[in-house]
Design a protein around this motif. Sequence first.
Motif, mmCIF file in Angstrom:
data_model
loop_
_atom_site.group_PDB
_atom_site.id
_atom_site.type_symbol
_atom_site.label_atom_id
_atom_site.label_comp_id
_atom_site.label_asym_id
_atom_site.label_seq_id
_atom_site.Cartn_x
_atom_site.Cartn_y
_atom_site.Cartn_z
ATOM 1 N N PHE A 163 0.814 -1.221 0.000
ATOM 2 C CA PHE A 163 0.000 0.000 0.000
ATOM 3 C C PHE A 163 0.845 1.268 0.000
ATOM 4 O O PHE A 163 0.397 2.314 -0.486
ATOM 5 C CB PHE A 163 -0.934 -0.006 1.211
ATOM 6 N N VAL A 164 2.052 1.197 0.531
ATOM 7 C CA VAL A 164 2.887 2.395 0.661
ATOM 8 C C VAL A 164 3.030 3.161 -0.655
ATOM 9 O O VAL A 164 2.777 4.381 -0.702
ATOM 10 C CB VAL A 164 4.269 2.034 1.253
ATOM 11 N N PRO A 165 3.433 2.527 -1.764
ATOM 12 C CA PRO A 165 3.624 3.314 -2.991
ATOM 13 C C PRO A 165 2.327 3.896 -3.544
ATOM 14 O O PRO A 165 2.332 4.990 -4.120
ATOM 15 C CB PRO A 165 4.229 2.295 -3.969
ATOM 16 N N ILE A 166 1.229 3.169 -3.387
ATOM 17 C CA ILE A 166 -0.061 3.664 -3.873
ATOM 18 C C ILE A 166 -0.464 4.911 -3.099
ATOM 19 O O ILE A 166 -0.854 5.932 -3.680
ATOM 20 C CB ILE A 166 -1.129 2.563 -3.756
ATOM 21 N N LEU A 167 -0.352 4.846 -1.777
ATOM 22 C CA LEU A 167 -0.756 5.988 -0.958
ATOM 23 C C LEU A 167 0.212 7.159 -1.121
ATOM 24 O O LEU A 167 -0.195 8.321 -1.032
ATOM 25 C CB LEU A 167 -0.856 5.573 0.509
ATOM 26 N N ALA A 168 1.475 6.861 -1.384
ATOM 27 C CA ALA A 168 2.450 7.938 -1.589
ATOM 28 C C ALA A 168 2.044 8.823 -2.762
ATOM 29 O O ALA A 168 2.105 10.060 -2.675
ATOM 30 C CB ALA A 168 3.838 7.350 -1.821
ATOM 31 N N TYR A 169 1.629 8.207 -3.858
ATOM 32 C CA TYR A 169 1.162 8.995 -4.996
ATOM 33 C C TYR A 169 -0.184 9.650 -4.700
ATOM 34 O O TYR A 169 -0.397 10.830 -4.983
ATOM 35 C CB TYR A 169 1.042 8.111 -6.237
ATOM 36 N N PHE A 170 -1.100 8.883 -4.140
ATOM 37 C CA PHE A 170 -2.462 9.382 -3.898
ATOM 38 C C PHE A 170 -2.459 10.653 -3.058
ATOM 39 O O PHE A 170 -3.192 11.606 -3.349
ATOM 40 C CB PHE A 170 -3.267 8.284 -3.207
ATOM 41 N N THR A 171 -1.628 10.697 -2.039
ATOM 42 C CA THR A 171 -1.635 11.852 -1.137
ATOM 43 C C THR A 171 -0.917 13.069 -1.716
ATOM 44 O O THR A 171 -0.943 14.140 -1.103
ATOM 45 C CB THR A 171 -1.021 11.483 0.223
ATOM 46 N N ARG A 192 3.440 6.384 10.529
ATOM 47 C CA ARG A 192 4.437 5.382 10.929
ATOM 48 C C ARG A 192 5.227 4.885 9.723
ATOM 49 O O ARG A 192 6.444 4.714 9.788
ATOM 50 C CB ARG A 192 3.760 4.204 11.634
ATOM 51 N N MET A 193 4.531 4.642 8.622
ATOM 52 C CA MET A 193 5.216 4.148 7.430
ATOM 53 C C MET A 193 6.241 5.159 6.923
ATOM 54 O O MET A 193 7.329 4.788 6.465
ATOM 55 C CB MET A 193 4.205 3.845 6.315
ATOM 56 N N GLN A 194 5.910 6.422 6.982
ATOM 57 C CA GLN A 194 6.806 7.452 6.457
ATOM 58 C C GLN A 194 8.085 7.600 7.271
ATOM 59 O O GLN A 194 9.031 8.241 6.810
ATOM 60 C CB GLN A 194 6.067 8.789 6.383
ATOM 61 N N ARG A 196 9.765 4.830 8.280
ATOM 62 C CA ARG A 196 10.576 3.640 8.032
ATOM 63 C C ARG A 196 11.718 3.976 7.082
ATOM 64 O O ARG A 196 11.528 4.666 6.067
ATOM 65 C CB ARG A 196 9.733 2.507 7.442
ATOM 66 N N GLU A 197 12.902 3.455 7.379
ATOM 67 C CA GLU A 197 14.075 3.753 6.553
ATOM 68 C C GLU A 197 13.883 3.291 5.115
ATOM 69 O O GLU A 197 14.312 3.965 4.173
ATOM 70 C CB GLU A 197 15.313 3.098 7.158
ATOM 71 N N THR A 198 13.250 2.136 4.931
ATOM 72 C CA THR A 198 13.073 1.618 3.573
ATOM 73 C C THR A 198 12.127 2.485 2.759
ATOM 74 O O THR A 198 12.309 2.647 1.548
ATOM 75 C CB THR A 198 12.538 0.179 3.614
ATOM 76 N N VAL A 199 11.126 3.036 3.408
ATOM 77 C CA VAL A 199 10.183 3.920 2.716
ATOM 78 C C VAL A 199 10.886 5.220 2.322
ATOM 79 O O VAL A 199 10.722 5.718 1.200
ATOM 80 C CB VAL A 199 8.953 4.187 3.600
ATOM 81 N N LEU A 200 11.687 5.747 3.222
ATOM 82 C CA LEU A 200 12.440 6.963 2.912
ATOM 83 C C LEU A 200 13.446 6.723 1.790
ATOM 84 O O LEU A 200 13.664 7.593 0.939
ATOM 85 C CB LEU A 200 13.165 7.452 4.171
ATOM 86 N N ALA A 201 14.038 5.529 1.766
ATOM 87 C CA ALA A 201 15.069 5.218 0.771
ATOM 88 C C ALA A 201 14.504 4.993 -0.622
ATOM 89 O O ALA A 201 15.261 5.013 -1.603
ATOM 90 C CB ALA A 201 15.851 3.981 1.209
ATOM 91 N N THR A 202 13.192 4.779 -0.728
ATOM 92 C CA THR A 202 12.586 4.474 -2.030
ATOM 93 C C THR A 202 11.590 5.541 -2.467
ATOM 94 O O THR A 202 10.729 5.270 -3.309
ATOM 95 C CB THR A 202 11.876 3.107 -1.981
ATOM 96 N N ARG A 203 11.704 6.730 -1.925
ATOM 97 C CA ARG A 203 10.755 7.789 -2.281
ATOM 98 C C ARG A 203 10.733 8.017 -3.789
ATOM 99 O O ARG A 203 11.764 7.958 -4.457
ATOM 100 C CB ARG A 203 11.124 9.093 -1.573
ATOM 101 N N PHE A 204 9.546 8.269 -4.309
ATOM 102 C CA PHE A 204 9.402 8.573 -5.728
ATOM 103 C C PHE A 204 10.047 9.920 -6.049
ATOM 104 O O PHE A 204 10.047 10.830 -5.207
ATOM 105 C CB PHE A 204 7.921 8.650 -6.107
ATOM 106 N N PRO A 205 10.562 10.099 -7.255
ATOM 107 C CA PRO A 205 11.052 11.424 -7.649
ATOM 108 C C PRO A 205 10.000 12.518 -7.445
ATOM 109 O O PRO A 205 10.337 13.644 -7.066
ATOM 110 C CB PRO A 205 11.393 11.239 -9.131
ATOM 111 N N ALA A 206 8.733 12.192 -7.653
ATOM 112 C CA ALA A 206 7.662 13.181 -7.504
ATOM 113 C C ALA A 206 7.463 13.622 -6.062
ATOM 114 O O ALA A 206 6.862 14.680 -5.810
ATOM 115 C CB ALA A 206 6.350 12.613 -8.044
ATOM 116 N N GLU A 207 7.956 12.835 -5.100
ATOM 117 C CA GLU A 207 7.800 13.203 -3.694
ATOM 118 C C GLU A 207 8.811 14.256 -3.261
ATOM 119 O O GLU A 207 8.698 14.804 -2.167
ATOM 120 C CB GLU A 207 7.936 11.963 -2.806
ATOM 121 N N GLY A 208 9.813 14.515 -4.095
ATOM 122 C CA GLY A 208 10.791 15.550 -3.780
ATOM 123 C C GLY A 208 11.865 15.093 -2.817
ATOM 124 O O GLY A 208 11.910 13.972 -2.377
#
Length: 208
Positions: A163-171, A192-194, A196-208
Amino acid sequence: MSLPVLYGAEYSVYTRIARLALLEKGVAHRLDPVDVFAPGGPSAAHLARHPFGRIPVLEHDGFTLYEASAIARYVDEAFPGPALQPAGARGRARMAQVVSLLDSYAFRPLVLEIYVQRVSRRTPDEARIAAALGPAAVVLDSLEILAENHLAGPDFSLADLHFVPILAYFTLAAEGAAMLAARPKLSAWWARMQRRETVLATRFPAEG
């Protein structure tokens, strides 16, 4: 043992799911960029890996696998590290339910209709966005019920990383941010997900 190679793109929801699984397990790997939207489409070499020309694809010691959910489960079972699937039958069933729900009902309205139209298009199709809001609300309400701590029980699992990547774009869309804010348990889960080190390490380019 050779280094696993993941073919995909940093902007891809499903590539990020596979990357999250690899990083959560602590698996050293190489990301080999494949842009399926490049002029001319996927290369012949990539079509040999994936007959439908999609991403991601994982290659590991002569074994080639596509479909993000299959890759994530393989990574969890083939490599040492923290378990990413619940131990009990009910927890595994709930995890599988959430993953299927996300693929079947969430990706299109949350990402393709709301995020893409609102954020990626110069002239958003307001009718498409409006039509997607109802299905998006059903998805979020279904997950709000489950989000006590994680989406498939007390521990982080493949359901969460799906769900993390889907919600990252959606928000990134105003509508998505507002709809998430109206659901307190999902909002707390996302916070909480935001972290996590793995979530931070894989941020989309669009997330800045």
